[in-house]
Scaffold this motif. Structure first.
Motif, mmCIF file in Angstrom:
data_model
loop_
_atom_site.group_PDB
_atom_site.id
_atom_site.type_symbol
_atom_site.label_atom_id
_atom_site.label_comp_id
_atom_site.label_asym_id
_atom_site.label_seq_id
_atom_site.Cartn_x
_atom_site.Cartn_y
_atom_site.Cartn_z
ATOM 1 N N UNK A 1 -31.202 10.009 35.296
ATOM 2 C CA UNK A 1 -30.261 10.465 34.324
ATOM 3 C C UNK A 1 -30.274 10.257 32.910
ATOM 4 N N UNK A 2 -30.796 8.940 32.648
ATOM 5 C CA UNK A 2 -30.935 8.497 31.186
ATOM 6 C C UNK A 2 -32.231 9.238 30.564
ATOM 7 N N UNK A 3 -33.236 9.356 31.554
ATOM 8 C CA UNK A 3 -34.500 9.874 31.246
ATOM 9 C C UNK A 3 -34.123 11.499 30.786
ATOM 10 N N UNK B 1 -18.554 15.691 36.462
ATOM 11 C CA UNK B 1 -17.198 15.159 35.670
ATOM 12 C C UNK B 1 -17.425 14.393 34.410
ATOM 13 N N UNK B 2 -18.538 13.819 34.081
ATOM 14 C CA UNK B 2 -19.058 13.379 32.789
ATOM 15 C C UNK B 2 -19.357 14.336 31.891
ATOM 16 N N UNK B 3 -19.815 15.469 32.429
ATOM 17 C CA UNK B 3 -20.056 16.516 31.427
ATOM 18 C C UNK B 3 -18.822 17.361 31.084
ATOM 19 N N UNK B 4 -18.026 17.221 32.127
ATOM 20 C CA UNK B 4 -16.751 17.764 31.791
ATOM 21 C C UNK B 4 -15.991 17.049 30.722
ATOM 22 N N UNK B 5 -16.089 15.897 31.012
ATOM 23 C CA UNK B 5 -15.353 15.136 30.286
ATOM 24 C C UNK B 5 -15.962 15.196 28.429
ATOM 25 N N UNK C 1 -20.462 7.701 26.103
ATOM 26 C CA UNK C 1 -20.400 6.197 26.561
ATOM 27 C C UNK C 1 -19.122 6.029 27.237
ATOM 28 N N UNK C 2 -18.028 6.342 26.822
ATOM 29 C CA UNK C 2 -16.765 6.042 27.433
ATOM 30 C C UNK C 2 -16.834 6.848 28.722
ATOM 31 N N UNK C 3 -17.270 8.066 28.945
ATOM 32 C CA UNK C 3 -17.367 8.898 30.041
ATOM 33 C C UNK C 3 -18.062 8.273 31.130
ATOM 34 N N UNK C 4 -19.212 7.747 30.604
ATOM 35 C CA UNK C 4 -20.151 7.087 31.621
ATOM 36 C C UNK C 4 -19.403 6.058 32.111
ATOM 37 N N UNK C 5 -18.981 5.074 31.383
ATOM 38 C CA UNK C 5 -17.930 3.918 31.828
ATOM 39 C C UNK C 5 -16.966 4.159 32.774
ATOM 40 N N UNK C 6 -16.292 5.174 32.343
ATOM 41 C CA UNK C 6 -15.126 5.877 33.319
ATOM 42 C C UNK C 6 -15.584 6.164 34.677
#
Length: 324
Positions: free
Chosen positions: A200-202, A236-240, A248-253
């Motif tokens: 995902x990071x790549x 869900x991260x993409x939606x946020x 960064x906040x979305x990944x942490x959540x």
């Protein structure tokens, strides 16, 4: 499973396939000719499907290249998701090289697991043979002795290779039912999560390098994930992010980092002068490599317990018959 299909699933063979694919694209090869030239460099088990793919693209040039790749049996479902983001970013050579790296990491642990399972099944068959031979000798029945010996040999010829091939095929597909089983255990779930975070990071970095906005970057990176429950987390991260929240906040959540056992990279030797320091992606890859071996030991332990339980269940009636 046919011999050709088994050969196609070997991690070493698929690593060569994608390494050569990446190299050919990097050197300027174009579609569909790249697949014909690729057939000259890769194991013979891929030749037929490579030529068929090339011929299919030549016959239907109006059809998008992605459709040809998705319809081809050459590529596995999880590989197609990776290739899709490679086409979207026009960096398919980089994505192919990453698929090769996935297989390199899987190969050593996969062969160890397949060997362990083959030995376990073989020992189980020997145990059954011992019980059968004991029964035959106790009754002085040489005819039964011949049938038992022949039956065990035939069972060994079919069961041991089939089981080893099945396990190896499951191990090297990141979205297989075997990996879904391993996610029931903390080590397995962390291993799957860390593997996913690494890719995902790549993918995020690849999309950003290509100039995509953050919304499209997170959507494409989410779609590339082959494991369903992880893909939903990334969506869900993409939606946020689409709602304006920081990435960064979305990944942490999302809770993914809490599930992943990622440790610090070892400190470099003081006597050596490093030109660069390992970054977060290197740390995640190192964690995946370490946990891949741990997940392998967990699975081998589960297999050992299953075979022991199976032997106990099947040998109890045999022991009762011997006492009768």
């Amino acid at each position: 499973m046919t011999e050709s299909k088994y050969a196609q699933l070997l991690p070493a063979h698929r690593a060569v396939l994608f390494a050569e694919f990446s190299r050919a694209i990097e050197q300027g090869a174009r579609f569909p000719g790249v697949f014909d030239s690729l057939a000259e460099q890769v194991p013979a088990c891929f030749h037929g499907q490579l030529h068929e793919l090339s011929a299919g693209i030549s016959r239907n040039q109006d059809q998008p290249l992605l459709a040809h790749l998705e319809n081809s049996p050459l590529f596995l479902p999880w590989e197609k998701r990776f290739l899709k983001i490679g086409l979207a970013t026009l960096r398919i050579q980089e994505v192919a090289a990453r698929i090769c790296d996935c297989y390199v990491l899987l190969e050593n642990s996969g062969r160890r697991i397949a060997t362990f399972n083959a030995i376990g099944v073989f020992l189980l068959l020997l145990l059954f043979a011992g019980v059968g031979l004991t029964a035959a000798f106790s009754e002085q029945d040489t005819g039964s002795l011949a049938w038992i010996t022949g039956g065990i040999c035939v069972a060994g010829l079919f069961c041991v290779p089939w089981w080893s091939r099945f396990i190896l095929g499951q191990w090297m597909q990141v979205d297989s039912s075997l990996w879904r089983l391993l996610t029931l255990f903390p080590v397995g779930r962390s291993c799957v999560t860390v593997r996913s975070l690494h890719q995902y990071l790549l993918n995020l970095g690849l999309c950003v390098q290509c100039g995509f906005d953050l919304g499209r970057t997170t959507r494409l990176s989410a779609q590339a994930e082959p494991v369903g429950w992880l893909r939903r987390r990334y969506q869900r991260i993409a939606e946020a992010v689409g709602r304006g929240e920081p990435l960064s906040r979305s990944v942490a959540a999302s809770g993914l980092l809490a599930q992943a056992d990622i440790r610090e990279m070892p400190a470099p030797d003081e006597g050596r002068k490093e030109l660069w320091n390992p970054g977060v992606i290197d740390a995640v890859r190192a964690a995946y490599q370490r946990q891949l071996s741990q997940a392998g030991w967990v699975f081998m332990s589960l297999t050992g317990m299953f075979l022991t339980m199976l032997a106990s269940i099947l040998l109890v009636p045999a022991a009762l018959l011997l006492q009768a």
